[in-house]
Design an enzyme around this catalytic site. Structure first.
Site, mmCIF file in Angstrom:
data_model
loop_
_atom_site.group_PDB
_atom_site.id
_atom_site.type_symbol
_atom_site.label_atom_id
_atom_site.label_comp_id
_atom_site.label_asym_id
_atom_site.label_seq_id
_atom_site.Cartn_x
_atom_site.Cartn_y
_atom_site.Cartn_z
ATOM 1 N N ARG A 236 -75.857 8.887 58.349
ATOM 2 C CA ARG A 236 -75.945 7.582 59.914
ATOM 3 C C ARG A 236 -76.694 6.446 59.389
ATOM 4 O O ARG A 236 -77.285 6.308 58.891
ATOM 5 C CB ARG A 236 -75.785 7.994 60.875
ATOM 6 C CG ARG A 236 -75.092 9.183 61.223
ATOM 7 C CD ARG A 236 -73.861 8.366 61.854
ATOM 8 N NE ARG A 236 -72.384 9.213 62.451
ATOM 9 C CZ ARG A 236 -72.310 10.656 61.677
ATOM 10 N NH1 ARG A 236 -72.029 10.059 60.334
ATOM 11 N NH2 ARG A 236 -70.979 10.702 62.184
ATOM 12 N N GLU A 265 -73.789 -1.169 63.536
ATOM 13 C CA GLU A 265 -72.117 -0.911 62.892
ATOM 14 C C GLU A 265 -71.021 -1.076 63.325
ATOM 15 O O GLU A 265 -71.693 -0.904 64.907
ATOM 16 C CB GLU A 265 -72.430 0.741 62.432
ATOM 17 C CG GLU A 265 -71.521 1.285 61.133
ATOM 18 C CD GLU A 265 -71.085 2.578 60.919
ATOM 19 O OE1 GLU A 265 -70.449 3.642 61.249
ATOM 20 O OE2 GLU A 265 -72.262 2.966 60.049
ATOM 21 N N HIS A 284 -68.468 2.575 56.094
ATOM 22 C CA HIS A 284 -68.151 3.822 56.427
ATOM 23 C C HIS A 284 -66.973 4.830 56.110
ATOM 24 O O HIS A 284 -65.785 4.777 57.333
ATOM 25 C CB HIS A 284 -68.661 3.998 57.653
ATOM 26 C CG HIS A 284 -68.689 5.129 58.590
ATOM 27 N ND1 HIS A 284 -69.832 5.360 59.589
ATOM 28 C CD2 HIS A 284 -68.506 6.199 58.357
ATOM 29 C CE1 HIS A 284 -69.436 6.743 60.278
ATOM 30 N NE2 HIS A 284 -69.120 7.366 59.211
HETATM 31 N N1 LIG Z 1 -70.430 8.565 55.309
HETATM 32 C C1 LIG Z 1 -69.752 9.345 56.393
HETATM 33 O O1 LIG Z 1 -68.378 8.880 56.601
HETATM 34 C C2 LIG Z 1 -69.787 11.357 57.077
HETATM 35 C C3 LIG Z 1 -68.795 11.484 56.693
HETATM 36 C C4 LIG Z 1 -69.205 13.385 56.479
HETATM 37 C C5 LIG Z 1 -70.887 13.344 57.569
HETATM 38 N N2 LIG Z 1 -71.765 12.113 57.915
HETATM 39 C C6 LIG Z 1 -73.013 12.610 58.052
HETATM 40 O O2 LIG Z 1 -73.247 13.473 57.369
HETATM 41 C C7 LIG Z 1 -73.895 14.586 57.896
HETATM 42 C C8 LIG Z 1 -74.449 16.109 57.784
HETATM 43 O O3 LIG Z 1 -73.448 16.194 57.696
HETATM 44 P P1 LIG Z 1 -72.870 17.890 56.732
HETATM 45 O O4 LIG Z 1 -71.462 19.076 57.004
HETATM 46 O O5 LIG Z 1 -73.492 17.931 55.227
HETATM 47 O O6 LIG Z 1 -73.969 18.556 58.461
HETATM 48 P P2 LIG Z 1 -74.791 20.161 57.939
HETATM 49 O O7 LIG Z 1 -75.025 20.769 58.730
HETATM 50 O O8 LIG Z 1 -73.773 21.331 56.876
HETATM 51 O O9 LIG Z 1 -75.608 19.633 57.125
HETATM 52 C C9 LIG Z 1 -76.517 19.342 56.963
HETATM 53 C C10 LIG Z 1 -78.149 19.412 56.980
HETATM 54 O O10 LIG Z 1 -79.435 18.177 56.886
HETATM 55 C C11 LIG Z 1 -80.725 18.834 57.058
HETATM 56 N N3 LIG Z 1 -81.332 18.873 58.083
HETATM 57 C C12 LIG Z 1 -81.039 18.649 60.093
HETATM 58 N N4 LIG Z 1 -82.023 18.180 59.726
HETATM 59 C C13 LIG Z 1 -82.694 17.081 59.196
HETATM 60 C C14 LIG Z 1 -83.756 16.687 59.015
HETATM 61 N N5 LIG Z 1 -84.723 16.054 60.035
HETATM 62 N N6 LIG Z 1 -84.720 16.448 58.031
HETATM 63 C C15 LIG Z 1 -84.047 17.258 56.629
HETATM 64 N N7 LIG Z 1 -82.827 17.628 56.663
HETATM 65 C C16 LIG Z 1 -82.363 17.796 57.894
HETATM 66 C C17 LIG Z 1 -79.834 20.332 58.040
HETATM 67 O O11 LIG Z 1 -80.801 21.603 57.673
HETATM 68 C C18 LIG Z 1 -78.506 21.289 57.291
HETATM 69 O O12 LIG Z 1 -78.791 21.530 55.710
HETATM 70 C C19 LIG Z 1 -73.286 14.286 59.724
HETATM 71 O O13 LIG Z 1 -74.093 14.965 60.009
HETATM 72 C C20 LIG Z 1 -72.789 13.456 59.597
HETATM 73 O O14 LIG Z 1 -73.683 12.496 60.084
HETATM 74 C C21 LIG Z 1 -70.682 11.217 56.641
HETATM 75 O O1 LIG Z 2 -69.014 11.568 61.046
HETATM 76 C C1 LIG Z 2 -67.897 12.037 59.994
HETATM 77 O O2 LIG Z 2 -67.089 13.250 60.165
HETATM 78 C C2 LIG Z 2 -67.718 10.970 59.255
HETATM 79 O O3 LIG Z 2 -68.987 9.955 59.755
HETATM 80 C C3 LIG Z 2 -66.980 10.377 60.466
HETATM 81 O O4 LIG Z 2 -66.583 9.464 59.603
#
Ligand SMILES: NC(=O)c1ccc[n+]([C@@H]2O[C@H](COP(=O)([O-])OP(=O)(O)OC[C@H]3O[C@@H](n4cnc5c(N)ncnc54)[C@H](O)[C@@H]3O)[C@@H](O)[C@H]2O)c1
Ligand SMILES: O=C(O)[C@H](O)CO
Length: 324
Positions: A236, A265, A284
């Site tokens: 994010r 954004e 994004h």
């Molecule tokens: N760019 C995109 O389109 C897109 C798509 C999907 C997800 N995302 C972002 O990616 C994030 C992660 O997704 P995921 O499915 O892998 O989630 P997830 O919960 O499987 O993994 C997140 C990881 O981050 C770790 N974490 C949490 N807070 C932390 C901190 N302060 N410092 C270090 N590590 C920390 C957690 O322990 C966990 O292992 C989502 O929350 C979302 O914001 C972005």
């Molecule tokens: O968090 C997510 O799944 C992505 O950022 C959405 O596009």
């Protein structure tokens, strides 16, 4: 049959919309700019379901305007725009869409790394601009193999990125709030945050946005990174301080940034970051493939219909109020 009243705050893919419409009467925001709360209030007063798109803030004020809500869903894994405590205190389950986007988002995060390192986007512009001539060589990129990738936020998507990096011959280190129990199986090594900053040639950020991770990358962190390091943010925007990133890139404290997410954004076309030669920004698109966006929309629609029927959501964040 009385149809459930559902508010949809923006665009939804046709497959999911059709499934919702079969059972619900919908009130859908159709403008290209996101709605203000005042725009939604007349609809929310009647609503039983809320389908959130467009990064709308779901907080106490919005929930107070929607006394009949039974379920809230959003086609995204991240839910930093949703006040989960406020939903839970009203006994409203919130459904996100984890899992279905792991591989697609990992492709984009690693694709950004590769594009930036090998200057793919710049070399394409070079060819298109008619600069490809015999003997005139495009400036060189850098190798991935034998380099170290640091993943900050090693969850489901981070683990999928690690596999891609290993195939490219990279060593993978990571920082999480605590080490993963399966790190040997994943062939990744835990580091403290400071160790990772100092050791990594590339850093990919994949934490959720929380009060702890907001501004995780600022001036102090950039000062600890290698001057040759590349930063890729696919988490994010606010996890990285935009002003500090600008300064670090201008002063060559780090070499390059590739961003799928930004703060703010959308990033305005006249934003200072976009004046820099050592940055790549995409809008994004981490999960933006036909297959994955359809899966996300259908999972969210399914959660919505389950919640309206008083049944347990397939993927629920506040499981303590999930229907049983
Ligand atoms: N760019 C995109 O389109 C897109 C798509 C999907 C997800 N995302 C972002 O990616 C994030 C992660 O997704 P995921 O499915 O892998 O989630 P997830 O919960 O499987 O993994 C997140 C990881 O981050 C770790 N974490 C949490 N807070 C932390 C901190 N302060 N410092 C270090 N590590 C920390 C957690 O322990 C966990 O292992 C989502 O929350 C979302 O914001 C972005
Ligand atoms: O968090 C997510 O799944 C992505 O950022 C959405 O596009």
């Amino acid at each position: 049959m009385n149809k459930h009243k559902v508010v949809i705050t923006g665009q939804v893919l046709p497959s999911a919309l059709a499934a919702i419409k079969q059972q619900c009467e919908i009130y859908q925001w159709q403008e290209t700019t996101p709605p203000q709360l005042a725009d939604l209030i007349p609809w929310l007063q009647q609503a039983e379901g809320l389908f959130v798109t467009g990064n709308i803030k779901v907080n106490d004020t919005l929930l107070a305007a929607a006394p009949g809500l039974k379920v809230i869903v959003q086609p995204a894994v991240g839910y930093d725009n949703i006040d989960i405590k406020a939903c839970t205190s009203r006994q409203i389950p919130f459904g996100n869409t984890p899992g279905v986007l792991n591989e697609t988002t990992a492709d984009l995060a690693f694709g950004l790394l590769m594009t930036a390192a090998r200057r793919i986007h710049e070399s394409w512009a070079w060819v298109r601009d008619g600069k490809w001539r015999p003997g005139v060589h495009f400036p060189l990129g850098i190798d991935l193999y034998n380099k170290t990738l640091g993943i900050v936020g090693m969850g489901a998507i981070g683990a999928a990125v690690a596999k891609r990096a290993q195939v490219s011959g990279m060593k993978v280190i990571y920082y999480n709030r605590r080490p993963r129990t399966d790190q040997e199986q994943l062939k990744v090594e835990y580091r403290t945050f400071s160790e990772l900053l100092a050791e990594a040639d590339f850093i990919i950020v994949l934490t959720p946005l929380t009060p702890e991770s907001r501004g995780l990358f600022g001036a102090e962190e950039f000062a600890q990174m290698k001057p040759t390091a590349y930063l890729i943010n696919a988490a994010r925007g606010p996890v990285v301080d935009s002003q500090a990133l600008y300064t670090a890139l201008v002063n060559n404290e780090i070499a390059y940034a590739a961003l799928d997410v930004t703060d703010p954004e959308p990033l305005p076309a006249d934003h200072p970051l976009l004046t820099l030669p050592n940055i790549l920004v995409v809008p994004h698109i981490g999960s933006a493939t036909i297959e994955t966006r359809n899966k996300m929309a259908m999972l969210a629609a399914n959660n919505l219909l389950l919640g309206l029927a008083g049944k347990s959501l397939v993927t629920c964040v506040n499981t303590e109020v999930n229907y049983r």
